[in-house]
Design a protein around this motif. Structure first.
Motif, PDB file in Angstrom:
ATOM      1  N   ALA A   1       2.705  -7.203  -0.606  1.00 23.37           N
ATOM      2  CA  ALA A   1       1.258  -7.140  -0.834  1.00 23.37           C
ATOM      3  C   ALA A   1       0.805  -5.690  -1.040  1.00 23.37           C
ATOM      4  O   ALA A   1      -0.028  -5.403  -1.911  1.00 23.37           O
ATOM      5  CB  ALA A   1       0.522  -7.764   0.346  1.00 23.37           C
ATOM      6  N   LEU A   2       1.360  -4.771  -0.266  1.00 19.31           N
ATOM      7  CA  LEU A   2       1.037  -3.349  -0.438  1.00 19.31           C
ATOM      8  C   LEU A   2       1.502  -2.858  -1.804  1.00 19.31           C
ATOM      9  O   LEU A   2       0.792  -2.109  -2.485  1.00 19.31           O
ATOM     10  CB  LEU A   2       1.688  -2.524   0.666  1.00 19.31           C
ATOM     11  N   ALA A   3       2.692  -3.281  -2.207  1.00 21.97           N
ATOM     12  CA  ALA A   3       3.229  -2.847  -3.497  1.00 21.97           C
ATOM     13  C   ALA A   3       2.381  -3.365  -4.650  1.00 21.97           C
ATOM     14  O   ALA A   3       2.164  -2.646  -5.646  1.00 21.97           O
ATOM     15  CB  ALA A   3       4.675  -3.318  -3.639  1.00 21.97           C
ATOM     16  N   GLN A   4       1.894  -4.592  -4.551  1.00 19.01           N
ATOM     17  CA  GLN A   4       1.033  -5.137  -5.600  1.00 19.01           C
ATOM     18  C   GLN A   4      -0.271  -4.353  -5.689  1.00 19.01           C
ATOM     19  O   GLN A   4      -0.793  -4.104  -6.791  1.00 19.01           O
ATOM     20  CB  GLN A   4       0.750  -6.617  -5.326  1.00 19.01           C
ATOM     21  N   LEU A   5      -0.811  -3.949  -4.541  1.00 19.89           N
ATOM     22  CA  LEU A   5      -2.026  -3.131  -4.543  1.00 19.89           C
ATOM     23  C   LEU A   5      -1.754  -1.783  -5.197  1.00 19.89           C
ATOM     24  O   LEU A   5      -2.566  -1.292  -5.997  1.00 19.89           O
ATOM     25  CB  LEU A   5      -2.524  -2.940  -3.111  1.00 19.89           C
ATOM     26  N   ILE A   6      -0.609  -1.202  -4.877  1.00 14.55           N
ATOM     27  CA  ILE A   6      -0.242   0.087  -5.469  1.00 14.55           C
ATOM     28  C   ILE A   6      -0.091  -0.042  -6.981  1.00 14.55           C
ATOM     29  O   ILE A   6      -0.525   0.829  -7.747  1.00 14.55           O
ATOM     30  CB  ILE A   6       1.057   0.608  -4.815  1.00 14.55           C
ATOM     31  N   ARG A   7       0.510  -1.130  -7.443  1.00 13.80           N
ATOM     32  CA  ARG A   7       0.653  -1.339  -8.884  1.00 13.80           C
ATOM     33  C   ARG A   7      -0.706  -1.526  -9.549  1.00 13.80           C
ATOM     34  O   ARG A   7      -0.966  -0.968 -10.625  1.00 13.80           O
ATOM     35  CB  ARG A   7       1.532  -2.554  -9.166  1.00 13.80           C
ATOM     36  N   THR A   8      -1.583  -2.283  -8.892  1.00 18.73           N
ATOM     37  CA  THR A   8      -2.928  -2.499  -9.442  1.00 18.73           C
ATOM     38  C   THR A   8      -3.681  -1.180  -9.599  1.00 18.73           C
ATOM     39  O   THR A   8      -4.401  -0.974 -10.579  1.00 18.73           O
ATOM     40  CB  THR A   8      -3.721  -3.452  -8.533  1.00 18.73           C
ATOM     41  N   GLN A   9      -3.496  -0.290  -8.636  1.00 16.57           N
ATOM     42  CA  GLN A   9      -4.180   1.006  -8.681  1.00 16.57           C
ATOM     43  C   GLN A   9      -3.411   2.058  -9.484  1.00 16.57           C
ATOM     44  O   GLN A   9      -3.834   3.210  -9.558  1.00 16.57           O
ATOM     45  CB  GLN A   9      -4.429   1.502  -7.253  1.00 16.57           C
TER      46      GLN A   9
ATOM     47  N   ASP B   1      11.680   0.595  11.306  1.00 23.13           N
ATOM     48  CA  ASP B   1      12.887   0.249  10.554  1.00 23.13           C
ATOM     49  C   ASP B   1      12.616  -0.894   9.577  1.00 23.13           C
ATOM     50  O   ASP B   1      13.038  -0.854   8.415  1.00 23.13           O
ATOM     51  CB  ASP B   1      14.012  -0.172  11.511  1.00 23.13           C
ATOM     52  N   SER B   2      11.912  -1.920  10.072  1.00 23.15           N
ATOM     53  CA  SER B   2      11.580  -3.058   9.214  1.00 23.15           C
ATOM     54  C   SER B   2      10.712  -2.617   8.044  1.00 23.15           C
ATOM     55  O   SER B   2      10.897  -3.066   6.905  1.00 23.15           O
ATOM     56  CB  SER B   2      10.859  -4.140  10.032  1.00 23.15           C
ATOM     57  N   GLY B   3       9.759  -1.732   8.319  1.00 24.34           N
ATOM     58  CA  GLY B   3       8.876  -1.254   7.272  1.00 24.34           C
ATOM     59  C   GLY B   3       9.596  -0.452   6.212  1.00 24.34           C
ATOM     60  O   GLY B   3       9.334  -0.611   5.016  1.00 24.34           O
ATOM     61  N   VAL B   4      10.505   0.416   6.626  1.00 23.27           N
ATOM     62  CA  VAL B   4      11.238   1.242   5.660  1.00 23.27           C
ATOM     63  C   VAL B   4      12.050   0.357   4.724  1.00 23.27           C
ATOM     64  O   VAL B   4      12.035   0.547   3.496  1.00 23.27           O
ATOM     65  CB  VAL B   4      12.144   2.248   6.392  1.00 23.27           C
ATOM     66  N   ARG B   5      12.755  -0.618   5.286  1.00 22.14           N
ATOM     67  CA  ARG B   5      13.553  -1.511   4.440  1.00 22.14           C
ATOM     68  C   ARG B   5      12.675  -2.289   3.466  1.00 22.14           C
ATOM     69  O   ARG B   5      12.971  -2.396   2.267  1.00 22.14           O
ATOM     70  CB  ARG B   5      14.347  -2.486   5.316  1.00 22.14           C
ATOM     71  N   ALA B   6      11.583  -2.858   3.991  1.00 22.33           N
ATOM     72  CA  ALA B   6      10.737  -3.720   3.165  1.00 22.33           C
ATOM     73  C   ALA B   6       9.997  -2.932   2.088  1.00 22.33           C
ATOM     74  O   ALA B   6       9.901  -3.374   0.934  1.00 22.33           O
ATOM     75  CB  ALA B   6       9.744  -4.471   4.053  1.00 22.33           C
ATOM     76  N   VAL B   7       9.449  -1.772   2.443  1.00 21.15           N
ATOM     77  CA  VAL B   7       8.694  -0.970   1.473  1.00 21.15           C
ATOM     78  C   VAL B   7       9.619  -0.451   0.373  1.00 21.15           C
ATOM     79  O   VAL B   7       9.260  -0.449  -0.816  1.00 21.15           O
ATOM     80  CB  VAL B   7       7.975   0.192   2.182  1.00 21.15           C
ATOM     81  N   THR B   8      10.805   0.001   0.748  1.00 22.26           N
ATOM     82  CA  THR B   8      11.758   0.499  -0.246  1.00 22.26           C
ATOM     83  C   THR B   8      12.058  -0.569  -1.296  1.00 22.26           C
ATOM     84  O   THR B   8      12.046  -0.299  -2.510  1.00 22.26           O
ATOM     85  CB  THR B   8      13.058   0.944   0.441  1.00 22.26           C
ATOM     86  N   ALA B   9      12.305  -1.798  -0.832  1.00 21.80           N
ATOM     87  CA  ALA B   9      12.600  -2.890  -1.760  1.00 21.80           C
ATOM     88  C   ALA B   9      11.376  -3.273  -2.594  1.00 21.80           C
ATOM     89  O   ALA B   9      11.479  -3.510  -3.805  1.00 21.80           O
ATOM     90  CB  ALA B   9      13.107  -4.099  -0.991  1.00 21.80           C
ATOM     91  N   ALA B  10      10.217  -3.326  -1.959  1.00 20.61           N
ATOM     92  CA  ALA B  10       9.009  -3.772  -2.665  1.00 20.61           C
ATOM     93  C   ALA B  10       8.577  -2.787  -3.736  1.00 20.61           C
ATOM     94  O   ALA B  10       8.149  -3.191  -4.830  1.00 20.61           O
ATOM     95  CB  ALA B  10       7.877  -3.997  -1.656  1.00 20.61           C
ATOM     96  N   LEU B  11       8.671  -1.492  -3.475  1.00 19.39           N
ATOM     97  CA  LEU B  11       8.265  -0.499  -4.469  1.00 19.39           C
ATOM     98  C   LEU B  11       9.201  -0.485  -5.665  1.00 19.39           C
ATOM     99  O   LEU B  11       8.780  -0.232  -6.803  1.00 19.39           O
ATOM    100  CB  LEU B  11       8.196   0.893  -3.832  1.00 19.39           C
TER     101      LEU B  11
END
Length: 403
Positions: A174-182, A198-208
């Motif tokens: 959801a954060l990555a989609q917002l970043i793409r929209t902006q 740790d969970s955030g780093v893994r998930a954000v890296t993949a989503a971006l």
């Protein structure tokens, strides 16, 4: 962006799973009230709670204690039907002081000395991770409020453990989609130390990667509550990111935002759900977090007066009671309410407060709660449904829904 959660028990994937689970467990629920070592011969449903009422997690734990009192009082007005008895809920609340060792010790005491039928709590990943193996050993159903991928896995070693918070991958998407929209191409990440980060780093890296944005730098925040976050923020600002994700729980979220502004970062700040606490919108933090975004369950937006579904009415009643008693509503609070209701539903369906039966029925619940929708199954013990998430922004010192 995902929209609001649909009403439970409709002819959707969630409804069909619910029907299948009900059929599967029907035979187990036909027996009347059972007796056993977990104290099921009494006329109470005893729920233990291990909460961070002091220490670094107190901003989150205090909200859960308030929600527990509200929901328990509401349910006890008529009692909870369990087999041929109507029981009152009795809470046994312990302050784990945000200390994993204390949380683990309390779990043993609650299971053996207080004979609770189920345990809820653990707002921090570290306390929940300390509770989980002990609850498993004691065969005590445990529902966690923390955000970390490994609370409920490996599932073979976590059969009595459940989690309510959204999965990190759903939040990160959801954060990555917002970043793409902006149209932000360069992103920095400030992540908490420990399992939550740790969970955030893994998930954000993949989503971006999925939205073709570059993660220009990841910096972990120090663990101590009074630590100086300035150096971490300066390392992020030095890479000139167009957006910065702060993946941490309060009070670190607001402190990280202040540190970023002090480091002359002027772009948007995006939070994971751990930031949504009263402390983040404190007078000290408001100048830094105004205009920031957060992904959070839709409960943060309260409940519309036009929402007349069963879940919508329950959400509206809870918000009204919470505001009436405490002056303002915090979006993190409903987790404790949902946890109590999940235990109550399991006891009602099982017609028993036996711990094993409660675990079986918790593991097959598909329902709409106050915070959002949950789809537990034997192969999935955690994570709020992704369609329960929304995007919020801080506007004039308050959270306002964007999508």
């Amino acid at each position: 962006m995902a929209g609001p959660a649909v009403e439970a028990w409709t002819l959707s994937r969630r409804g069909l799973l619910a029907a299948a689970a009900t059929t599967l467990l029907a035979a187990c629920g036909r027996d009347e009230e059972q007796t056993g070592p977990s104290g099921s011969g009494t006329k109470e449903l005893v729920i233990g709670a291990s909460l961070e009422l002091s220490g670094v997690g107190k901003a989150l734990g205090a909200q859960q204690e308030r929600a527990l009192q509200i929901t328990t009082a509401t349910l006890n007005e008529v009692g909870v039907p369990v087999g041929n008895l109507r029981r009152n809920i009795r809470l046994v609340v312990r302050d784990n002081a945000s200390d994993p060792r204390i949380a683990a010790r309390h779990t043993v005491e609650l299971a053996s000395r207080d004979n609770v039928h189920a345990l809820i709590g653990g707002c921090l990943a570290e306390t929940s991770l300390a509770i989980a193996p002990v609850a498993q050993q004691q065969q005590l159903p445990f529902i966690s409020f923390a955000s970390a991928d490994n609370i409920t896995v490996p599932l073979a070693q976590r059969t009595f453990v459940f989690k309510l918070t959204p999965d990190a991958r759903d939040v990160a998407r959801a954060l990555a989609q917002l970043i793409r929209t902006q149209r932000h191409e360069r992103v920095g990440l400030l992540a908490a130390s420990g399992a939550h980060g740790d969970s955030g780093v893994r998930a954000v890296t993949a989503a971006l990667t999925g939205v073709n944005s570059d993660l220009v730098r990841t910096v972990r925040l120090p663990r101590a509550e009074d630590a100086d976050l300035g150096p971490a923020a300066e390392r992020i600002a030095a890479k000139n990111p167009e957006a910065v994700i702060v993946w941490a729980t309060a009070p670190f979220s607001g402190a990280a935002a202040r540190a970023l502004r002090k480091a002359d970062y002027t772009g948007p700040i995006l939070f994971d759900p751990g930031a949504v606490a009263e402390e983040t919108l404190s007078e000290e933090n408001i100048p830094a977090v105004e205009g920031a975004y957060a992904v959070h369950p839709i409960s943060l937006g309260g409940s519309s007066l036009t929402n007349t579904t069963t879940a919508g009415l329950a959400r509206r009643d809870f918000v009204y009671r919470y505001v009436h008693q405490h002056g303002s509503f915090s979006g993190f609070a409903p987790y404790a309410s949902d946890a109590v209701q999940l235990v109550v539903n399991a006891a009602r369906l099982a017609k028993s407060v036996d711990r094993g039966r409660l675990r079986a029925y918790l593991g097959n619940q598909i329902t709409e709660g106050i915070a959002g929708a949950y789809s537990f199954a034997p192969i999935r013990h955690g994570g709020m449904d992704a369609d329960s998430l929304g995007i919020f922004t801080v506007s004039s010192g308050a959270w306002s829904r964007v999508s």
